[in-house]
Design a protein around this motif. Structure first.
Motif, PDB file in Angstrom:
ATOM      1  N   LEU B  10     -14.398  -0.451   8.209  1.00 29.92           N
ATOM      2  CA  LEU B  10     -13.793  -0.971   9.432  1.00 29.92           C
ATOM      3  C   LEU B  10     -14.459  -2.283   9.845  1.00 29.92           C
ATOM      4  N   ILE B  11     -15.791  -2.353   9.685  1.00 34.07           N
ATOM      5  CA  ILE B  11     -16.506  -3.581  10.055  1.00 34.07           C
ATOM      6  C   ILE B  11     -16.067  -4.729   9.150  1.00 34.07           C
ATOM      7  N   LEU B  12     -15.944  -4.439   7.844  1.00 37.22           N
ATOM      8  CA  LEU B  12     -15.479  -5.477   6.924  1.00 37.22           C
ATOM      9  C   LEU B  12     -14.057  -5.911   7.279  1.00 37.22           C
ATOM     10  N   ALA B  13     -13.225  -4.927   7.664  1.00 35.45           N
ATOM     11  CA  ALA B  13     -11.856  -5.250   8.064  1.00 35.45           C
ATOM     12  C   ALA B  13     -11.868  -6.170   9.278  1.00 35.45           C
ATOM     13  N   VAL B  48      -6.650  -3.460   2.783  1.00 35.71           N
ATOM     14  CA  VAL B  48      -7.366  -2.585   1.848  1.00 35.71           C
ATOM     15  C   VAL B  48      -8.491  -1.852   2.569  1.00 35.71           C
ATOM     16  N   PHE B  49      -9.288  -2.576   3.371  1.00 34.11           N
ATOM     17  CA  PHE B  49     -10.425  -1.942   4.031  1.00 34.11           C
ATOM     18  C   PHE B  49      -9.991  -0.957   5.120  1.00 34.11           C
ATOM     19  N   LEU B 101      -3.869   0.764  11.125  1.00 32.02           N
ATOM     20  CA  LEU B 101      -3.312   0.849   9.774  1.00 32.02           C
ATOM     21  C   LEU B 101      -1.876   0.350   9.760  1.00 32.02           C
ATOM     22  N   ILE B 102      -1.098   0.791  10.762  1.00 33.63           N
ATOM     23  CA  ILE B 102       0.306   0.395  10.791  1.00 33.63           C
ATOM     24  C   ILE B 102       0.435  -1.105  11.061  1.00 33.63           C
ATOM     25  N   LEU B 103      -0.421  -1.636  11.932  1.00 32.22           N
ATOM     26  CA  LEU B 103      -0.422  -3.086  12.163  1.00 32.22           C
ATOM     27  C   LEU B 103      -0.675  -3.817  10.846  1.00 32.22           C
ATOM     28  N   ASN B 104      -1.584  -3.261  10.040  1.00 36.31           N
ATOM     29  CA  ASN B 104      -1.879  -3.892   8.758  1.00 36.31           C
ATOM     30  C   ASN B 104      -0.725  -3.765   7.779  1.00 36.31           C
ATOM     31  N   VAL B 105      -0.024  -2.626   7.834  1.00 34.77           N
ATOM     32  CA  VAL B 105       1.153  -2.478   6.977  1.00 34.77           C
ATOM     33  C   VAL B 105       2.184  -3.550   7.323  1.00 34.77           C
ATOM     34  N   TRP B 106       2.430  -3.721   8.629  1.00 34.87           N
ATOM     35  CA  TRP B 106       3.376  -4.753   9.062  1.00 34.87           C
ATOM     36  C   TRP B 106       2.912  -6.140   8.605  1.00 34.87           C
ATOM     37  N   THR B 107       1.604  -6.406   8.776  1.00 37.52           N
ATOM     38  CA  THR B 107       1.089  -7.730   8.445  1.00 37.52           C
ATOM     39  C   THR B 107       1.234  -8.015   6.951  1.00 37.52           C
ATOM     40  N   VAL B 108       0.897  -7.023   6.125  1.00 37.94           N
ATOM     41  CA  VAL B 108       0.994  -7.219   4.681  1.00 37.94           C
ATOM     42  C   VAL B 108       2.451  -7.404   4.268  1.00 37.94           C
TER      43      VAL B 108
END
Lengths: 155, 655
Positions: B10-13, B48-49, B101-108
């Motif tokens: 999470l920190i890396l993310a 990924v992270f 996670l869902i925000l990241n799915v949308w972003t990707v």
């Protein structure tokens, strides 16, 4: 008048009219449907006298729940640690309703009894609604009643 | 060891989210292609992270690692695996992780499908999404990490809240979040357009499929939530105007206004500033929804009571997002040009009226939801606002919108043909009148007649327009996806109206006391109570009732409602529903009365109740179909011109 101006004027008028209408309806609706929350002490002190219908909050007193064997009528007593008020309700009680638990009922006074049309006890065993906890805080401070924690509940 | 990896991931993310936010925005400002090019890999890396972190938490649930406090609070050795899976988002910390996670799915997804966007614009959109992600990652890491340890580890967990142990709850939150978070994409498009200053209409065309997609998910989430509270909570209602329901409903209302306003902006260039503003509002209300649900400031079935730091943080984040975006809006919006002029009787006008009503409805819900907070803050007493406030005002505000629905597709952009609209009104009105008379003959009361009239009216409008396209448009171009989506969604409104109003009018609901062998007549059905016996589940024991339902002496259903006691001691009612197209039979156990096996029972006959969810499903499908329109994927407007003339080109008429 210039047709574009005229059109804008009509639109502005429409919007203002709609806003005025909506504001009026909202204020009227709020006034008709606001329910105040009182504790038994407040009710007995006459604080709720101005309201036909209000919400009564407190703890269900231990050993006070009496079911009528032939109907769905149930009587119990709500306490804030200071004063108590008898409550009468006809219907099915929520899953989390039990003695020594926080409860919020909606209804009106008839004589010395609060006749409830709705009984809510939506919260888990360790959780008390914040508004109720605050309303009861004074009575509890005076009597050193052990209260359930106000945090840590789940839905 | 493994849970700590989740925290590190999470920190890396968070670091990658910072990179994704700052560098591309800087690059777009400085015209530096190298900086802008960072956006996509940073988004992919962050995804990924976050996915690793989510997988770690899921793993902790699957292996029953009770040394993780969050797992210990929300799982139990006897909890079946599928509920251990959904328990990941069963409480505050995990649902935040799901949000991210869902925000990241949308972003990707956006990073992958934004090749047709100008590089600067894409960089800004991804930068804004990175900013949102930074906000939520900081929130999670500082106030709500799900990876906190509990040492020594307890031997068993406290169990997932029984209310959440239901199949509906496995998919309800992800659907809802897909919608909530999806509006962040529309928001990012709007902010990127404002930042870029190039306020032509291309950005709206690119934003439209994403907005429709998000709106469809939000619709699905709300429908699922409504169905779940009906089937699970044991009260038999489908909408309670609960603060948390309102929290998801406000973005939906604004989102509905937004997808219509976007159509106007894209096709006619009108309402540009309004569309930008609605994009900001829709996302702000999604954030406010999170704040209301997660901070525990409002008493509600869903409220996760928690420490005030969380509420303060979300409030600050909300302030930055709303304040910042409105500031950018105020600085840039005056430069926004107007669109093509339109007459008083035109499709634009109809959409403007619909938008005003939807926005007013959202404001009305907002006021009613926040009023208890305001009253508390100003010492006006502890008040709650009753459901009749919402119900009556909502019907009042939505009635004009329903009245306008059939005209929308028929009214031309710019200037509508009055006689054509008259014809629609006459035919739809006649159909509605016939439906009303039929309902009256069948013995319906005022609300049943109203429901039939409204549904027939909206349905007639949809059929009329589908027929018109069939007759007048050239084959192969009759029904572009955008138009099919609109027709399906509008038909959904009609079906929903029929379901909602008919079930309200015709339902028979009785709370009764029954001895074993005793019967009770509900509507046209006899419910015979056959008694109660004990059954066992994986982590509960239940008193299970048996009811035989008879219609004219023939058995139509045997129902088994339960009163469960979970291993943690929590009591949970499981209603039994015999579902049907025309009616639902609904039974819930109350409590035992006396010593002779008598029980308090809720017995409901609910005609047409399925229709309201089916209507919602149609609206959802409409959103998905519309977002699939090929036209939205064109690189620039010139390649596929948008017709503004009065001739009937296919895409001109789709709303």
């Amino acid at each position: 008048m210039h047709p574009v101006r005229k059109r804008r004027l009509i639109f502005v008028g429409l919007i203002l009219g709609a806003v005025a209408m909506a504001t009026g309806a909202v204020i009227y609706g709020l006034q008709k449907n606001m329910n105040y929350l009182f504790t038994p002490s407040q009710v007995l002190a006459g604080r709720a006298a101005d309201y036909r219908s209000f919400r009564l909050g407190g703890m269900v007193e231990n050993g006070s729940i009496v079911r009528d064997p032939h109907s769905l009528k149930v009587d119990f007593t709500v306490t804030d640690g200071d004063r108590t008020l008898p409550v009468e309700y006809t219907g099915i009680l929520p899953d989390l309703f039990r003695a020594n638990q926080a409860v919020i009922t909606t209804g009106r006074m008839q004589g010395g009894t609060f006749v409830a049309s709705e009984v809510l006890a939506k919260h888990s065993a360790t959780y008390m609604p914040k508004e109720l906890a605050e309303a009861m805080a004074k009575a509890h401070a005076k009597h050193h009643v052990v209260m359930p924690a106000t945090a840590g509940g789940t839905p | 060891m493994i849970p700590e990896l989740g925290e590190v991931a999470l920190i890396l993310a968070l670091l990658l989210a910072l990179v994704q936010c700052v560098l591309p925005l800087l690059g777009a400002w400085r015209n530096n292609a190298a900086l802008m090019a960072v956006a996509r890999p940073a988004a992919a890396g962050q995804f990924v992270f976050v996915a690793i972190s989510f997988a770690v938490l899921t793993w902790a649930f699957m292996t029953q690692d009770f040394s993780v406090a969050y797992v210990a609070q929300n799982s139990n050795l006897s909890l079946p695996w599928y509920y251990r899976f959904s328990a990941v988002w069963g409480a505050h910390e995990g649902s935040l992780l799901l949000w991210i996670l869902i925000l990241n799915v949308w972003t990707v997804a956006l990073a992958a499908f934004s090749g047709h966007l100008p590089p600067k614009f894409a960089a800004r959109v991804l930068g804004v999404l990175g900013f949102v992600s930074v906000g939520f990652l900081l929130f999670t890491l500082f106030t709500s990490s799900p990876f906190g340890r509990l040492l020594p580890a307890p031997g068993n967990g406290m169990d997932l809240n029984p209310v959440l142990q239901d199949p509906g709850l496995i998919i309800h939150p992800p659907m809802l979040y897909m919608g909530y978070v999806g509006f962040s994409v529309a928001f990012a498009f709007a902010i990127a357009a404002l930042l870029g200053g190039a306020l032509d209409d291309d950005w709206v065309r690119w934003a439209r499929p994403w907005t429709n997609f998000a709106w469809a998910f939000l619709t699905a989430g709300i429908v699922l939530g409504s169905w779940w509270s009906y089937a699970e909570l044991g009260w038999g209602g489908w909408w309670f105007w609960d603060p948390v329901e309102n929290a998801s409903f406000m973005p939906w209302l604004i989102g509905t206004a937004l997808i219509h306003a976007q159509a106007v902006t894209e096709k006619r260039g009108g309402l540009r500033a309004w569309t930008l503003l609605l994009s900001i509002f829709a996302f702000s209300l999604s954030l406010l929804g999170t704040f209301l649900v997660r901070s525990g400031v409002l008493t509600s079935v869903h409220a996760f009571a928690s420490d005030p730091r969380r509420g303060v943080y979300i409030l600050m984040f909300l302030g930055v997002v709303v304040g910042g975006s409105l500031l950018i809006y105020a600085l840039r919006a005056p430069k926004v040009a107007g669109g093509k002029p339109f007459a008083l009787l035109s499709r634009e006008t109809l959409i403007v009226i619909g938008n005003l009503m939807l926005t007013a409805a959202a404001a009305m819900v907002l006021i009613g939801t926040l009023y208890p907070l305001v009253g508390d803050a100003f010492h006006l007493g502890r008040v709650s606002v009753g459901p009749p406030y919402f119900g009556s005002l909502f019907i009042l505000l939505m009635a004009p919108v329903v009245l306008l629905i059939p005209f929308g597709p028929f009214a031309r952009w710019g200037k509508a043909d009055g006689t054509a609209l008259w014809r629609v009104l006459l035919i739809a009105g006649a159909v509605a009148l016939l439906g009303g008379i039929l309902a009256l003959l069948l013995g319906g009361d005022a609300r049943a007649v109203l429901g039939t009239v409204a549904a027939c009216y909206v349905g007639a409008g949809v059929v009329l327009y589908a027929r018109k396209r069939w007759r007048e448009a050239p084959a192969g171009r009759r029904y572009p996806a955008e138009m099919v989506g609109m027709l399906v969604a509008h038909a959904g409104v009609g079906v929903f109206l029929a379901g909602a109003l008919l079930t309200t009018a015709l339902s028979v609901e009785r709370d009764v006391r029954l001895d074993p062998g005793q019967s009770q007549r509900i509507g046209a059905y006899d419910f015979r109570f056959d008694g109660v016996h004990e059954v066992r589940g994986p982590n509960w024991t239940a008193q299970q009732g048996r009811l035989t339902v008879l219609h004219d002496g023939a058995v139509v259903a045997v129902m088994h409602p339960q009163k469960r006691v979970y291993s943690g001691g929590q009591v949970q009612t499981k209603a039994s529903v015999s579902a049907g197209v025309m009616r639902d039979l609904y039974v819930a156990l109350g409590e035992p009365l006396g010593d002779h096996g008598a029980w308090a029972l809720r017995l409901y006959d609910k005609p047409f109740v399925r229709w309201l969810w089916f209507g919602g499903v149609l609206m959802m499908l409409g959103g998905f179909i519309t977002s699939g329109d090929r036209r939205f994927r064109a690189r620039n407007a010139r390649a596929m011109p948008v017709s503004g003339t009065a001739t009937l080109a296919p895409r001109e008429s789709a709303a």
